[in-house]
Design an enzyme around this catalytic site. Sequence first.
Site, short mmCIF file in Angstrom:
data_model
loop_
_atom_site.label_atom_id
_atom_site.label_comp_id
_atom_site.label_asym_id
_atom_site.label_seq_id
_atom_site.Cartn_x
_atom_site.Cartn_y
_atom_site.Cartn_z
N ARG A 77 0.82 -1.21 0.00
CA ARG A 77 0.00 0.00 0.00
C ARG A 77 0.85 1.26 0.00
O ARG A 77 0.39 2.33 -0.40
CB ARG A 77 -0.96 -0.01 1.19
CG ARG A 77 -2.15 0.90 1.00
CD ARG A 77 -3.08 1.00 2.19
NE ARG A 77 -3.33 -0.22 2.92
CZ ARG A 77 -2.78 -0.50 4.12
NH1 ARG A 77 -1.97 0.34 4.70
NH2 ARG A 77 -3.07 -1.64 4.71
N TYR A 131 -15.66 20.88 -12.67
CA TYR A 131 -16.03 19.56 -13.22
C TYR A 131 -17.21 19.00 -12.44
O TYR A 131 -17.23 19.04 -11.21
CB TYR A 131 -14.78 18.70 -13.03
CG TYR A 131 -14.84 17.28 -13.49
CD1 TYR A 131 -15.13 16.96 -14.81
CD2 TYR A 131 -14.55 16.24 -12.60
CE1 TYR A 131 -15.14 15.64 -15.22
CE2 TYR A 131 -14.55 14.92 -13.01
CZ TYR A 131 -14.85 14.62 -14.32
OH TYR A 131 -14.85 13.32 -14.72
N ASP A 203 -7.80 22.17 -9.98
CA ASP A 203 -7.87 21.03 -10.89
C ASP A 203 -7.19 21.51 -12.18
O ASP A 203 -7.76 22.27 -12.96
CB ASP A 203 -9.34 20.67 -11.13
CG ASP A 203 -9.50 19.48 -12.07
OD1 ASP A 203 -8.57 19.20 -12.84
OD2 ASP A 203 -10.58 18.86 -12.05
N LYS A 228 -6.14 11.65 -18.32
CA LYS A 228 -6.23 12.47 -19.53
C LYS A 228 -4.86 12.58 -20.22
O LYS A 228 -4.45 11.67 -20.90
CB LYS A 228 -6.82 13.85 -19.18
CG LYS A 228 -8.08 13.78 -18.31
CD LYS A 228 -9.28 13.17 -19.03
CE LYS A 228 -10.43 12.77 -18.10
NZ LYS A 228 -10.96 13.82 -17.24
C1 LIG Z 1 -11.88 13.75 -16.22
C2 LIG Z 1 -11.69 14.86 -15.28
C3 LIG Z 1 -11.48 14.63 -13.93
C4 LIG Z 1 -11.63 13.26 -13.30
O1 LIG Z 1 -10.71 12.38 -13.69
P1 LIG Z 1 -10.96 10.79 -13.63
O2 LIG Z 1 -9.59 10.28 -13.79
O3 LIG Z 1 -11.89 10.48 -14.78
O4 LIG Z 1 -11.58 10.47 -12.32
C5 LIG Z 1 -11.23 15.70 -13.10
N1 LIG Z 1 -11.21 16.95 -13.59
C6 LIG Z 1 -11.43 17.22 -14.88
C7 LIG Z 1 -11.39 18.63 -15.32
C8 LIG Z 1 -11.69 16.19 -15.77
O5 LIG Z 1 -11.97 16.46 -17.04
#
Ligand SMILES: *Cc1c(COP(=O)(O)O)cnc(C)c1O
Length: 417
Positions: A77, A131, A203, A228
């Site tokens: 972990r 988001y 974010d 992403k």
């Molecule tokens: C896709 C996304 C997330 C979340 O990411 P996941 O890996 O799908 O949980 C967070 N913030 C933004 C702006 C996103 O487009």
Amino acid sequence: MGRRSCLAGGNRPGAVKSGKPDNLSPATRLVQAGRAPEWTGPVVNPPVWRGSTHLYENCADLAAGRADRDGEFYYGRRGAPTQWALARALTEMEPGAAGTVLYPSGVSAIAGAVLAVLRAGDVLLVSDNAYEPSRTMARSLLADCGIETRFFDPLDLAGFSARFCERTKAVLLESPGSLTMEVCDVPALAAMARERGAVSLIDNTWATPLGFPALHHGVDIAIMSLTKHVGGHSDLMMGSASAGPELYPRLRAKAQALGLVVSPDDAALALRGLRTMGLRLERGAASALALAQWLAGRPEVAHVLCPLLPGAPGHDLWARDFTGGCGLFSFVLTGRTPAHRARLIDALNLFGIGYSWGGFESLVIPFDPQRARSETSWPPAGWNKDDRLGVRLAIGLEDAGDLIADLEAAFVAMDAE
Ligand SMILES: *Cc1c(COP(=O)(O)O)cnc(C)c1O
């Protein structure tokens, strides 16, 4: 060779390898980051260290390994060199960061980071262009924890200031915002948060530290969905949060308390993606700009929401604060119905219909800009009240001319009935 010899000192995820010049440009750092010979041995990349159990030489060794030290074998972990190499690479890409915590998804990175800095009774301010899952998290998980959320208009600095109260302990930013792509004045918002004793989080999935070094701009915690751009190939889910020396230990402690781990296989994939991320971002941004320019000249389009496009909303702040972008942007149709938009999207051959973005393949989804907001007065100035037929494009690595031709044919199909 002792079992723990690969973990010779100086390899903790937060520590930057000594001897590397610290003035390297981001492109060079992308190649170098996180690569410690102690972890990789004679090969270029760290091996995939799978395992829950780490074996010890003897009881003394076991006792020595028990300390809760970052970047030392203890139990699966706590990770192993594959995860540590990725975490350290991300730390090296984020100027001002002392360490990075990996999470099983971007959403869990947002939840883990927010929970690390807030407790029951605190108030969180959330940018109204955040988001959607962040918004839902605020209303469900955070509410259940006794944390109150207030949304704010990301473009209204005075309104932001007025939303603070004694209990406001953190601010969650996103720029450009999801779907509607507003760029906000992050340095000003982060500075206001700091003045009032609140932790700022962003974010930063859209820009990554290559396009917007968030800590350098005064933000305390930089979060990314690695699903992403870092993964880049639509084959993994992961998230990260990076912070300076004061907050990083809190992030790590909370993630450990929640038992959050990422698999070494996924960490290896993410590291592989990271090496080419700069090139992919540049290509995506260049193609997005070409498509945005083309869309701006189309009579079917009311608004192009692409900060890379001169004259588009947010472009001036983007040009002031950002050093790059990516292939994600939106546009809004005019004088059409949801059925028209469905025909447009269904007629596209090169754009997959699906969530996520940052992969090699172009994607498209419909959205309603009004439904994405709760606090911001809508429609914004210059918009018609029925400018609600949003289309979000994630531009991949295809040829931009082919993508434009695909869109052009789809516009014809849209109006063919
Ligand atoms: C896709 C996304 C997330 C979340 O990411 P996941 O890996 O799908 O949980 C967070 N913030 C933004 C702006 C996103 O487009």
